[in-house]
Structure formats: structure tokens, C-alpha cells
Design an enzyme around this catalytic site. Structure first.
Site, short mmCIF file in Angstrom:
data_model
loop_
_atom_site.label_atom_id
_atom_site.label_comp_id
_atom_site.label_asym_id
_atom_site.label_seq_id
_atom_site.Cartn_x
_atom_site.Cartn_y
_atom_site.Cartn_z
N ASP A 89 0.89 -1.21 -0.04
CA ASP A 89 -0.04 0.07 -0.18
C ASP A 89 0.79 1.33 0.00
O ASP A 89 1.94 1.15 0.57
CB ASP A 89 -0.65 -0.26 1.23
CG ASP A 89 -2.03 -0.92 1.21
OD1 ASP A 89 -2.05 -1.79 0.39
OD2 ASP A 89 -2.70 -0.92 2.13
N HIS A 145 4.51 -7.44 0.06
CA HIS A 145 4.25 -8.77 -0.54
C HIS A 145 5.01 -8.88 -1.81
O HIS A 145 5.43 -8.14 -2.45
CB HIS A 145 2.57 -8.76 -0.75
CG HIS A 145 1.85 -9.05 0.48
ND1 HIS A 145 0.82 -9.79 0.84
CD2 HIS A 145 1.76 -7.97 1.54
CE1 HIS A 145 0.42 -9.58 2.09
NE2 HIS A 145 0.81 -8.50 2.36
N SER A 248 8.62 3.11 4.99
CA SER A 248 9.56 3.61 4.04
C SER A 248 9.10 3.51 2.67
O SER A 248 8.20 3.82 2.27
CB SER A 248 10.83 2.88 4.41
OG SER A 248 12.02 3.70 3.95
#
Length: 283
Positions: A89, A145, A248
Site C-alpha cells: 500500500d 508482498h 519507508s
């Protein structure tokens, strides 16, 4: 030079990051609840997507920050194995072609794939490939992911500074992503190698992987390479591979042959979302 940029050069990055690392794991309820409330309110965090929606139920701030999503919080990933999935995200910082080994950072700023990976040979397959840089803000889900099916070939822990990766710093600090402490994760996929680079940032330079646990800290003073080919770590598309303990940036490097979708800078993206495809695959 603006004051907020100048501070990036003079602040004791690692010292401050060590303090924050400890502070975000303090379980004293008044402290951790204060920090959690501040982030939820300031960044309008949507806790309805979390497996544990009560923000104050978490053991400490870092547990809240690395919270797991509830089942169904993200749309099912495209089942076509040739589709490139978004690893996190966040917002698109930049994306596009790698041109003769050079990667665009921001207006007037670029760096090389070899600098980013800490290895000229490892960068060779990406000389004219593609890249996607995704910035994770404090409001985002902070687990990263897999964009493709892949077998882990190795990791490289590259030492460096820990500049902020917020947009103001990315636009002002030359070669920022190639200067910050980072963990390079190299995979072998169906169509060749690909890389996920977990880039640290000031106050948030902590990275953990699903195969080894905490990888940063400790901070590195020299490049540390680990060959993982004999471990046979294979991860499927959309599976969790790592997490930022605080937020980050993650950078994907892809070999020539992948075609990215039209991704605009600052575009909001979600993990599992389509980013592109293998050029020989049907759309």
C-alpha cells in the site's frame, strides 16, 4: 538549501533511529496508547481494515504499525501469473523504464541500478528493464508482498545514511535511495530475476523478512551478501515477504520484457493491485 533538507544532513540518523526502535516497542499503556492515537488521528488511519480493529489492543506501537489486514480487506489478486502485482500500500513515487542502468528518482535526480543493489553484476539484468518506486506513509499498511512468484536467490544488506524518504527529501537529495541503508532481496521468477529493495528511512530504519526475521537493525558498516539458493525459499505472488517496522519505500526492479501500466507519480496504490504484465502475456 531549505531548513528541512539541511536537517537531513546534520541529524544523527542511526542514533535517532535506535531511540525510536526502542520507544515503539515500549509496552507501557499510557505511552503506546498516546503514540497510537496520535498516528490514527493525524493520518486518518482506517482501522476497519485491520484484523484487530481496536488500535489500543496492540501490545505496543510497532505491533499496531505492522498490523495484519483482515481477510478480504484487499481485492483478490489477478490469477494470471504474468501479471505484476503491487507489493505494498502507498503512493507511486516514480515508475518507468531503466535507461542504460539509470533509474529516475525525481526532477533532476537519478541513480544507477548498480548503486542501488550494491553490485554491478546483480544490476546487469535490469540495465534496460523497468522499475516501480512506492512510498509508504504512516497511515499505510506496512507489510510488503510478492509481486510475482519467485525463489529467493539471496539478500544484500547495503549500509548507508537514513535520510527521510518523504517527497520533499526525494526531490532535493541526490541519489537518496542509493545512499540510504537498505535490504536488497533478489528473486528468480518464471521470466528471469527480479528484485525488491526495502529502503530504510530516518526514525524508521527497521526491516524484517518472513524467512529470517529482523534484518535491520543491526546496521551494516560493510556490504553483507547472503546466498540463499540452497535454502529453497519459494514465495507465491501476493504472499507476504517482509515488513517495515515503521514506514519507508520499496523499489521493484524488473528485467526487460515487462510492460508497466500507466502509473502516475503520487497515485495511490494497494497491495495486490495490477501494476503491469509480462510483454508476451495477454492483457
Amino acid at each position: 538549501m531549505k531548513a528541512n533538507v539541511l536537517l537531513q544532513y546534520v541529524l544523527p540518523h542511526r542514533f535517532l533511529s535506535r531511540i525510536v526502535y526502542q520507544a515503539t516497542r515500549w509496552e507501557w499503556a499510557p505511552w503506546k496508547n498516546f503514540l497510537i492515537r496520535e498516528i490514527v488521528q493525524r493520518y486518518d488511519v482506517d482501522m476497519s481494515q485491520a484484523a484487530q480493529p481496536d488500535p489500543l489492543a496492540y501490545q505496543h506501537f510497532n505491533a499496531f504499525f505492522t498490523r495484519k489486514l483482515k481477510a478480504g480487506a484487499r481485492s483478490p489478486a489477478d490469477t494470471n501469473p504474468n501479471t505484476l502485482l503491487c507489493p505494498a500500500d502507498g503512493r507511486i513515487s516514480q515508475s518507468g523504464r531503466i535507461r542504460d542502468g539509470r533509474i529516475f528518482q525525481a526532477k533532476g535526480q537519478e541513480f544507477t541500478a548498480a548503486e542501488l543493489l550494491g553490485d554491478e553484476a546483480a544490476a546487469a539484468p535490469f540495465r534496460n528493464g523497468s522499475f516501480v518506486t512506492i512510498y509508504l506513509s504512516p497511515r499505510d499498511y506496512h507489510r510488503v508482498h510478492m509481486p510475482l512468484d519467485g525463489e529467493l536467490e539471496g539478500t544484500t544488506h547495503v549500509p548507508g545514511r537514513i535520510f527521510s524518504v518523504a517527497p520533499f527529501a526525494v526531490e532535493a537529495i541526490p541519489r537518496l535511495f542509493a545512499r540510504n541503508e537498505r535490504l536488497v532481496c533478489r528473486f528468480r521468477g518464471e521470466h528471469g530475476p527480479f528484485v525488491s529493495v526495502m529502503v530504510g528511512a530516518i526514525l524508521v530504519s527497521s526491516v524484517a523478512t518472513v524467512w529470517d526475521g529482523l534484518a535491520i537493525p543491526p546496521y551494516a558498516s560493510d556490504i553483507r551478501r547472503v546466498d540463499c539458493r540452497d535454502r529453497h525459499v519459494t514465495l507465491e505472488r501476493f504472499a507476504e515477504m517482509a515488513r517495515f517496522n515503521m514506514g519507508s519505500t520499496v523499489i521493484l526492479l524488473l528485467p526487460e520484457g515487462y510492460v508497466l501500466d500507466d502509473l502516475a507519480p503520487q497515485q495511490q496504490v494497494l497491495v495486490g493491485q495490477r501494476l503491469g504484465r509480462w510483454s508476451d502475456a495477454t492483457t
